[in-house]
Design an enzyme around this catalytic site. Structure first.
Site, PDB file in Angstrom:
ATOM      1  N   GLN A 268     -10.147  -4.005  -3.278  1.00 54.96           N
ATOM      2  CA  GLN A 268     -11.404  -3.323  -2.787  1.00 54.96           C
ATOM      3  C   GLN A 268     -12.523  -3.807  -3.954  1.00 54.96           C
ATOM      4  O   GLN A 268     -13.507  -4.284  -3.724  1.00 54.96           O
ATOM      5  CB  GLN A 268     -11.209  -1.993  -2.366  1.00 54.96           C
ATOM      6  CG  GLN A 268     -12.709  -1.553  -1.918  1.00 54.96           C
ATOM      7  CD  GLN A 268     -13.176  -1.808  -0.649  1.00 54.96           C
ATOM      8  OE1 GLN A 268     -12.182  -1.725   0.356  1.00 54.96           O
ATOM      9  NE2 GLN A 268     -14.408  -2.258  -0.440  1.00 54.96           N
TER      10      GLN A 268
ATOM     11  N   CYS B 126     -16.303   1.687   0.420  1.00 52.34           N
ATOM     12  CA  CYS B 126     -15.102   1.057   0.949  1.00 52.34           C
ATOM     13  C   CYS B 126     -14.668   1.057   2.399  1.00 52.34           C
ATOM     14  O   CYS B 126     -14.005   0.214   2.927  1.00 52.34           O
ATOM     15  CB  CYS B 126     -14.133   1.359  -0.020  1.00 52.34           C
ATOM     16  SG  CYS B 126     -13.807   3.099  -0.112  1.00 52.34           S
TER      17      CYS B 126
ATOM     18  N   ARG C 193       0.772  -1.050  -0.200  1.00 57.69           N
ATOM     19  CA  ARG C 193      -0.048   0.101  -0.007  1.00 57.69           C
ATOM     20  C   ARG C 193       0.904   1.249  -0.004  1.00 57.69           C
ATOM     21  O   ARG C 193       1.879   1.509   0.837  1.00 57.69           O
ATOM     22  CB  ARG C 193      -0.805   0.191   1.118  1.00 57.69           C
ATOM     23  CG  ARG C 193      -1.523   1.370   1.514  1.00 57.69           C
ATOM     24  CD  ARG C 193      -2.770   1.437   2.477  1.00 57.69           C
ATOM     25  NE  ARG C 193      -3.836   0.669   1.949  1.00 57.69           N
ATOM     26  CZ  ARG C 193      -4.926   0.618   2.593  1.00 57.69           C
ATOM     27  NH1 ARG C 193      -5.438   1.431   3.376  1.00 57.69           N
ATOM     28  NH2 ARG C 193      -6.086   0.054   1.907  1.00 57.69           N
TER      29      ARG C 193
ATOM     30  N   ARG D 281     -13.573  -8.404   1.480  1.00 57.20           N
ATOM     31  CA  ARG D 281     -12.272  -8.276   1.457  1.00 57.20           C
ATOM     32  C   ARG D 281     -11.239  -9.839   1.843  1.00 57.20           C
ATOM     33  O   ARG D 281     -10.308  -9.809   0.898  1.00 57.20           O
ATOM     34  CB  ARG D 281     -11.852  -6.985   2.219  1.00 57.20           C
ATOM     35  CG  ARG D 281     -12.401  -5.817   1.971  1.00 57.20           C
ATOM     36  CD  ARG D 281     -11.850  -5.247   0.573  1.00 57.20           C
ATOM     37  NE  ARG D 281     -10.347  -5.216   0.619  1.00 57.20           N
ATOM     38  CZ  ARG D 281      -9.515  -4.140   0.910  1.00 57.20           C
ATOM     39  NH1 ARG D 281     -10.254  -3.199   1.574  1.00 57.20           N
ATOM     40  NH2 ARG D 281      -8.171  -4.378   0.819  1.00 57.20           N
TER      41      ARG D 281
ATOM     42  N   HIS E  72      -7.270   0.552  -6.541  1.00 58.49           N
ATOM     43  CA  HIS E  72      -7.570  -0.203  -5.213  1.00 58.49           C
ATOM     44  C   HIS E  72      -8.406  -1.350  -5.704  1.00 58.49           C
ATOM     45  O   HIS E  72      -9.436  -1.652  -5.400  1.00 58.49           O
ATOM     46  CB  HIS E  72      -8.437   0.535  -4.030  1.00 58.49           C
ATOM     47  CG  HIS E  72      -8.507  -0.039  -2.849  1.00 58.49           C
ATOM     48  ND1 HIS E  72      -7.640  -1.034  -2.583  1.00 58.49           N
ATOM     49  CD2 HIS E  72      -9.141   0.390  -1.837  1.00 58.49           C
ATOM     50  CE1 HIS E  72      -7.761  -1.173  -1.182  1.00 58.49           C
ATOM     51  NE2 HIS E  72      -8.444  -0.466  -0.590  1.00 58.49           N
TER      52      HIS E  72
ATOM     53  N   ASP F  66     -17.227   7.144  -1.667  1.00 58.37           N
ATOM     54  CA  ASP F  66     -16.020   7.140  -0.886  1.00 58.37           C
ATOM     55  C   ASP F  66     -15.676   8.497  -0.423  1.00 58.37           C
ATOM     56  O   ASP F  66     -16.327   9.648  -0.747  1.00 58.37           O
ATOM     57  CB  ASP F  66     -14.883   6.701  -1.869  1.00 58.37           C
ATOM     58  CG  ASP F  66     -13.475   6.359  -1.181  1.00 58.37           C
ATOM     59  OD1 ASP F  66     -13.397   6.292  -0.088  1.00 58.37           O
ATOM     60  OD2 ASP F  66     -12.639   6.507  -2.009  1.00 58.37           O
TER      61      ASP F  66
HETATM   62  N1  NVA Z   1      -9.765   6.774  -1.407  1.00 63.13           N
HETATM   63  C1  NVA Z   1      -9.615   6.354  -0.223  1.00 63.13           C
HETATM   64  C2  NVA Z   1      -9.823   4.722  -0.117  1.00 63.13           C
HETATM   65  C3  NVA Z   1      -9.516   4.469   1.029  1.00 63.13           C
HETATM   66  C4  NVA Z   1      -9.985   2.827   1.355  1.00 63.13           C
HETATM   67  C5  NVA Z   1      -8.187   6.620   0.042  1.00 63.13           C
HETATM   68  O1  NVA Z   1      -7.196   6.289  -0.785  1.00 63.13           O
HETATM   69  O2  NVA Z   1      -7.740   7.073   1.298  1.00 63.13           O
HETATM   70  N1   CP Z   2     -11.141  -0.027   2.303  1.00 60.62           N
HETATM   71  C1   CP Z   2      -9.728  -0.231   2.764  1.00 60.62           C
HETATM   72  O1   CP Z   2      -9.206  -0.385   2.120  1.00 60.62           O
HETATM   73  O2   CP Z   2      -9.940  -0.073   3.954  1.00 60.62           O
HETATM   74  P1   CP Z   2      -8.332   0.193   4.932  1.00 60.62           P
HETATM   75  O3   CP Z   2      -7.989   1.517   4.577  1.00 60.62           O
HETATM   76  O4   CP Z   2      -8.944  -0.048   6.333  1.00 60.62           O
HETATM   77  O5   CP Z   2      -7.564  -0.975   4.576  1.00 60.62           O
END
Ligand code: NVA
Ligand code: CP
Length: 303
Positions: free
Chosen positions: A132, A260, A102, A288, A129, A220
Protein backbone atom coordinates in the site's frame (compact mmCIF):
# COMPACT_ATOMS: atom_id res chain seq x y z
CA UNK A 1 15.66 -7.34 -3.58
CA UNK A 2 14.70 -10.85 -2.51
CA UNK A 3 11.38 -10.31 -0.70
CA UNK A 4 9.03 -7.48 0.25
CA UNK A 5 8.35 -8.04 3.94
CA UNK A 6 8.26 -4.50 5.38
CA UNK A 7 9.36 -0.96 4.53
CA UNK A 8 12.11 -1.15 7.18
CA UNK A 9 13.95 -3.64 4.93
CA UNK A 10 14.08 -1.37 1.85
CA UNK A 11 16.78 1.17 1.06
CA UNK A 12 15.83 4.55 -0.38
CA UNK A 13 17.36 3.45 -3.69
CA UNK A 14 15.23 0.30 -3.78
CA UNK A 15 12.06 2.30 -3.08
CA UNK A 16 12.85 4.72 -5.92
CA UNK A 17 13.71 1.82 -8.24
CA UNK A 18 10.29 0.22 -7.53
CA UNK A 19 8.50 3.54 -8.13
CA UNK A 20 10.34 4.14 -11.41
CA UNK A 21 9.52 0.65 -12.65
CA UNK A 22 5.90 1.09 -11.53
CA UNK A 23 5.66 4.32 -13.58
CA UNK A 24 7.11 2.50 -16.60
CA UNK A 25 4.72 -0.46 -16.27
CA UNK A 26 1.78 1.94 -15.88
CA UNK A 27 2.85 3.75 -19.06
CA UNK A 28 3.17 0.45 -20.93
CA UNK A 29 -0.24 -0.72 -19.70
CA UNK A 30 -1.95 2.54 -20.68
CA UNK A 31 -0.30 2.49 -24.13
CA UNK A 32 -0.96 -1.15 -24.96
CA UNK A 33 2.75 -2.07 -24.88
CA UNK A 34 3.07 -5.74 -23.85
CA UNK A 35 5.18 -6.37 -20.76
CA UNK A 36 4.92 -10.11 -20.16
CA UNK A 37 7.94 -10.12 -17.88
CA UNK A 38 6.74 -13.03 -15.73
CA UNK A 39 5.66 -15.38 -18.51
CA UNK A 40 5.11 -18.88 -17.12
CA UNK A 41 5.53 -17.85 -13.45
CA UNK A 42 2.99 -18.68 -10.73
CA UNK A 43 2.20 -16.59 -7.66
CA UNK A 44 0.35 -18.15 -4.71
CA UNK A 45 -1.81 -15.66 -2.81
CA UNK A 46 -2.59 -16.71 0.78
CA UNK A 47 -5.39 -14.73 2.44
CA UNK A 48 -6.14 -15.06 6.15
CA UNK A 49 -8.10 -11.78 6.07
CA UNK A 50 -10.57 -10.20 3.64
CA UNK A 51 -9.44 -8.12 0.66
CA UNK A 52 -10.79 -6.34 -2.40
CA UNK A 53 -7.89 -4.27 -3.74
CA UNK A 54 -4.98 -6.55 -2.85
CA UNK A 55 -6.56 -9.67 -4.23
CA UNK A 56 -7.82 -8.17 -7.48
CA UNK A 57 -4.73 -6.06 -8.19
CA UNK A 58 -2.29 -8.94 -7.60
CA UNK A 59 -4.34 -11.38 -9.66
CA UNK A 60 -4.82 -8.94 -12.54
CA UNK A 61 -1.22 -7.74 -12.32
CA UNK A 62 0.14 -11.25 -12.58
CA UNK A 63 -2.08 -11.90 -15.60
CA UNK A 64 -0.85 -8.73 -17.32
CA UNK A 65 2.74 -9.81 -16.69
CA UNK A 66 2.08 -13.12 -18.44
CA UNK A 67 1.96 -15.23 -15.28
CA UNK A 68 -0.71 -16.93 -13.21
CA UNK A 69 -2.00 -16.16 -9.72
CA UNK A 70 -3.55 -18.74 -7.44
CA UNK A 71 -5.99 -17.61 -4.73
CA UNK A 72 -5.43 -19.64 -1.54
CA UNK A 73 -7.90 -18.97 1.24
CA UNK A 74 -6.63 -20.02 4.65
CA UNK A 75 -10.05 -21.62 5.22
CA UNK A 76 -9.14 -24.17 2.58
CA UNK A 77 -5.43 -24.62 3.29
CA UNK A 78 -3.99 -27.01 5.88
CA UNK A 79 -2.32 -23.93 7.43
CA UNK A 80 -5.83 -23.06 8.68
CA UNK A 81 -5.87 -26.45 10.48
CA UNK A 82 -2.51 -25.95 12.13
CA UNK A 83 0.08 -27.17 9.59
CA UNK A 84 3.22 -25.24 10.58
CA UNK A 85 4.22 -22.32 8.39
CA UNK A 86 7.71 -23.83 8.12
CA UNK A 87 6.28 -26.88 6.34
CA UNK A 88 3.87 -24.87 4.22
CA UNK A 89 6.76 -22.67 3.08
CA UNK A 90 8.92 -25.62 2.08
CA UNK A 91 6.09 -27.34 0.21
CA UNK A 92 4.85 -24.26 -1.64
CA UNK A 93 8.46 -23.43 -2.63
CA UNK A 94 8.43 -26.62 -4.70
CA UNK A 95 5.39 -25.53 -6.74
CA UNK A 96 5.30 -21.76 -6.92
CA UNK A 97 7.61 -18.94 -8.05
CA UNK A 98 6.43 -16.50 -5.37
CA UNK A 99 3.97 -16.07 -2.50
CA UNK A 100 1.88 -13.07 -1.52
CA UNK A 101 0.47 -13.44 1.99
CA UNK A 102 -2.05 -11.41 4.00
CA UNK A 103 -2.13 -12.49 7.61
CA UNK A 104 -2.08 -11.33 11.25
CA UNK A 105 1.41 -11.82 12.70
CA UNK A 106 4.41 -10.29 10.91
CA UNK A 107 6.41 -13.28 12.18
CA UNK A 108 4.44 -15.59 9.92
CA UNK A 109 5.56 -13.62 6.87
CA UNK A 110 9.17 -13.52 8.09
CA UNK A 111 9.03 -17.30 8.74
CA UNK A 112 7.77 -18.00 5.23
CA UNK A 113 10.74 -16.04 3.89
CA UNK A 114 13.15 -17.85 6.18
CA UNK A 115 11.97 -21.40 5.58
CA UNK A 116 10.93 -21.22 1.93
CA UNK A 117 13.24 -20.43 -0.96
CA UNK A 118 10.97 -18.33 -3.15
CA UNK A 119 10.17 -14.58 -2.92
CA UNK A 120 7.60 -13.59 -0.28
CA UNK A 121 5.48 -10.44 -0.58
CA UNK A 122 3.65 -9.05 2.43
CA UNK A 123 0.07 -8.24 1.43
CA UNK A 124 -0.69 -6.81 4.91
CA UNK A 125 -0.03 -7.91 8.47
CA UNK A 126 -0.97 -6.30 11.78
CA UNK A 127 2.47 -4.63 11.64
CA UNK A 128 2.93 -3.58 8.04
CA UNK A 129 1.35 -2.92 4.65
CA UNK A 130 4.31 -2.17 2.36
CA UNK A 131 2.44 -2.73 -0.95
CA UNK A 132 0.00 0.00 0.00
CA UNK A 133 2.76 2.44 0.91
CA UNK A 134 4.57 1.91 -2.39
CA UNK A 135 1.32 2.73 -4.24
CA UNK A 136 0.86 5.76 -1.97
CA UNK A 137 4.35 7.10 -2.69
CA UNK A 138 3.80 6.51 -6.41
CA UNK A 139 0.55 8.51 -6.24
CA UNK A 140 2.09 11.37 -4.27
CA UNK A 141 4.95 11.63 -6.77
CA UNK A 142 2.50 11.61 -9.69
CA UNK A 143 0.47 14.45 -8.21
CA UNK A 144 3.29 16.52 -6.68
CA UNK A 145 6.13 15.67 -9.10
CA UNK A 146 8.44 15.06 -6.17
CA UNK A 147 8.64 13.38 -2.76
CA UNK A 148 11.55 15.06 -1.00
CA UNK A 149 10.71 17.82 1.49
CA UNK A 150 6.93 17.33 1.30
CA UNK A 151 5.07 17.50 4.60
CA UNK A 152 3.17 14.26 5.20
CA UNK A 153 0.58 14.00 7.96
CA UNK A 154 -1.24 10.87 9.12
CA UNK A 155 -4.26 11.23 11.39
CA UNK A 156 -5.74 8.41 13.47
CA UNK A 157 -4.66 4.98 14.64
CA UNK A 158 -0.95 4.17 14.90
CA UNK A 159 -1.61 0.91 13.06
CA UNK A 160 0.00 -1.10 10.24
CA UNK A 161 -0.55 1.82 7.83
CA UNK A 162 0.95 4.38 10.21
CA UNK A 163 3.94 2.08 10.80
CA UNK A 164 4.65 1.57 7.12
CA UNK A 165 3.89 5.12 5.97
CA UNK A 166 6.17 6.60 8.63
CA UNK A 167 9.11 4.49 7.47
CA UNK A 168 8.43 4.86 3.74
CA UNK A 169 7.89 8.62 3.83
CA UNK A 170 10.96 9.29 5.99
CA UNK A 171 13.14 7.10 3.76
CA UNK A 172 12.23 9.13 0.67
CA UNK A 173 12.97 12.45 2.39
CA UNK A 174 9.54 13.62 3.51
CA UNK A 175 8.71 15.23 6.85
CA UNK A 176 6.25 13.11 8.83
CA UNK A 177 3.79 14.26 11.48
CA UNK A 178 1.40 11.83 13.15
CA UNK A 179 -1.78 13.01 14.86
CA UNK A 180 -2.62 10.06 17.12
CA UNK A 181 -4.33 9.80 20.50
CA UNK A 182 -2.22 8.82 23.49
CA UNK A 183 -2.13 5.01 23.72
CA UNK A 184 -2.49 4.51 19.95
CA UNK A 185 1.01 5.36 18.80
CA UNK A 186 2.88 3.24 16.21
CA UNK A 187 4.77 0.06 17.07
CA UNK A 188 7.81 0.47 19.39
CA UNK A 189 10.10 -0.71 16.56
CA UNK A 190 8.89 2.23 14.46
CA UNK A 191 9.31 4.69 17.33
CA UNK A 192 12.89 3.43 17.61
CA UNK A 193 13.45 3.83 13.85
CA UNK A 194 12.24 7.46 13.82
CA UNK A 195 15.01 8.43 16.27
CA UNK A 196 17.26 8.58 13.18
CA UNK A 197 15.12 11.49 11.93
CA UNK A 198 14.88 13.91 14.88
CA UNK A 199 14.22 16.92 12.61
CA UNK A 200 11.74 15.22 10.28
CA UNK A 201 9.36 13.34 12.56
CA UNK A 202 6.90 14.26 15.28
CA UNK A 203 3.75 12.93 16.98
CA UNK A 204 1.13 15.28 18.36
CA UNK A 205 -2.26 14.57 19.91
CA UNK A 206 -4.20 17.40 18.26
CA UNK A 207 -5.25 16.58 14.65
CA UNK A 208 -5.56 20.24 13.61
CA UNK A 209 -2.06 20.95 14.88
CA UNK A 210 -0.76 17.78 13.18
CA UNK A 211 -2.18 18.90 9.82
CA UNK A 212 -0.48 22.32 9.91
CA UNK A 213 1.21 23.01 6.54
CA UNK A 214 0.61 19.45 5.35
CA UNK A 215 1.07 18.69 1.64
CA UNK A 216 -0.44 15.22 2.03
CA UNK A 217 -3.04 14.14 4.57
CA UNK A 218 -3.67 10.45 5.17
CA UNK A 219 -6.02 8.46 7.34
CA UNK A 220 -7.19 4.87 7.84
CA UNK A 221 -9.97 3.05 9.67
CA UNK A 222 -10.19 3.28 13.46
CA UNK A 223 -10.63 -0.50 13.82
CA UNK A 224 -8.44 -2.69 11.63
CA UNK A 225 -9.19 -6.24 10.54
CA UNK A 226 -9.06 -8.43 13.63
CA UNK A 227 -10.13 -5.55 15.94
CA UNK A 228 -13.87 -5.78 15.20
CA UNK A 229 -14.72 -6.53 18.84
CA UNK A 230 -13.06 -3.25 19.89
CA UNK A 231 -14.88 -1.15 17.29
CA UNK A 232 -17.26 0.64 19.68
CA UNK A 233 -14.52 1.41 22.20
CA UNK A 234 -12.32 2.70 19.38
CA UNK A 235 -15.04 5.03 18.13
CA UNK A 236 -14.78 6.79 21.49
CA UNK A 237 -10.96 6.79 21.58
CA UNK A 238 -10.67 8.26 18.05
CA UNK A 239 -13.52 10.75 18.18
CA UNK A 240 -12.20 13.96 16.57
CA UNK A 241 -9.33 12.17 14.79
CA UNK A 242 -11.02 12.84 11.50
CA UNK A 243 -10.03 14.50 8.23
CA UNK A 244 -12.68 17.22 7.99
CA UNK A 245 -12.89 20.88 6.96
CA UNK A 246 -11.17 22.11 10.13
CA UNK A 247 -8.21 19.78 9.54
CA UNK A 248 -8.10 20.72 5.84
CA UNK A 249 -8.03 24.42 6.73
CA UNK A 250 -4.87 23.82 8.77
CA UNK A 251 -3.10 22.12 5.81
CA UNK A 252 -1.48 23.77 2.79
CA UNK A 253 -3.98 24.96 0.14
CA UNK A 254 -3.02 22.31 -2.46
CA UNK A 255 -2.96 19.50 0.10
CA UNK A 256 -3.73 15.99 -1.21
CA UNK A 257 -5.86 13.54 0.74
CA UNK A 258 -5.19 9.81 0.59
CA UNK A 259 -6.89 6.80 2.17
CA UNK A 260 -5.83 3.18 1.69
CA UNK A 261 -9.52 2.12 1.71
CA UNK A 262 -11.97 0.79 2.72
CA UNK A 263 -13.14 4.15 4.15
CA UNK A 264 -15.71 4.75 6.88
CA UNK A 265 -17.32 8.07 6.04
CA UNK A 266 -18.02 10.37 9.00
CA UNK A 267 -15.60 8.34 11.14
CA UNK A 268 -11.97 8.89 10.07
CA UNK A 269 -12.95 11.14 7.12
CA UNK A 270 -16.04 13.19 6.25
CA UNK A 271 -17.97 12.27 3.11
CA UNK A 272 -17.38 15.83 1.89
CA UNK A 273 -13.58 15.71 2.09
CA UNK A 274 -13.57 12.17 0.70
CA UNK A 275 -15.54 13.19 -2.38
CA UNK A 276 -13.50 16.38 -2.89
CA UNK A 277 -10.37 14.19 -3.05
CA UNK A 278 -11.88 11.09 -4.68
CA UNK A 279 -9.70 11.55 -7.73
CA UNK A 280 -6.51 11.23 -5.67
CA UNK A 281 -7.90 8.38 -3.56
CA UNK A 282 -8.90 6.28 -6.57
CA UNK A 283 -5.63 7.02 -8.38
CA UNK A 284 -4.04 5.64 -5.23
CA UNK A 285 -6.19 2.50 -5.41
CA UNK A 286 -5.32 2.05 -9.10
CA UNK A 287 -1.63 2.41 -8.38
CA UNK A 288 -1.73 -0.71 -6.19
CA UNK A 289 -1.80 -2.58 -9.51
CA UNK A 290 1.22 -0.84 -11.02
CA UNK A 291 3.34 -0.71 -7.85
CA UNK A 292 2.76 -4.40 -7.12
CA UNK A 293 3.57 -5.37 -10.68
CA UNK A 294 6.90 -3.59 -10.18
CA UNK A 295 7.49 -5.48 -6.93
CA UNK A 296 6.66 -8.83 -8.56
CA UNK A 297 9.02 -8.13 -11.47
CA UNK A 298 11.80 -7.12 -9.09
CA UNK A 299 11.54 -10.19 -6.89
CA UNK A 300 10.44 -12.84 -9.41
CA UNK A 301 12.00 -12.01 -12.79
CA UNK A 302 15.15 -14.00 -13.66
CA UNK A 303 14.70 -16.17 -10.54
N1 NVA B 1 -5.47 -0.85 8.93
C1 NVA B 1 -6.34 -1.53 8.01
C2 NVA B 1 -5.82 -1.43 6.62
C3 NVA B 1 -6.71 -2.05 5.58
C4 NVA B 1 -6.13 -1.97 4.20
C5 NVA B 1 -6.47 -2.98 8.43
O1 NVA B 1 -5.46 -3.60 8.79
O2 NVA B 1 -7.59 -3.50 8.41
N1 CP C 1 -6.08 -1.14 0.92
C1 CP C 1 -6.21 -2.47 0.87
O1 CP C 1 -5.27 -3.21 1.14
O2 CP C 1 -7.42 -2.92 0.47
P1 CP C 1 -7.97 -4.42 0.57
O3 CP C 1 -8.11 -4.74 2.04
O4 CP C 1 -9.29 -4.37 -0.13
O5 CP C 1 -7.00 -5.34 -0.10
Amino acid sequence: MKHLLKMLDLSTEEIIEILNLADQLKYEQKNGIPHRRLEGKTLGMIFQKASTRTRVSFETGMYQLGGYALFLSSNDLQIGRGEPVQDTARVLSRYLDGIMIRTFAQKEVEDLAEYGNIPIINGLTDFAHPCQVLADLMTIREHKNKLEDLNFCYIGDGNNMANSLTVGCLKVGMNVTLGCPEGYYPDPEILEFVKQYPDNFKIVNDPVEAAKNADVLYTDVWASMGQESEAEMRKIAFKGYQINDAVMASANPECMVLHCLPAHREEEITAKVFEEHANEIFDEAENRLHAQKAVMVMVMENK
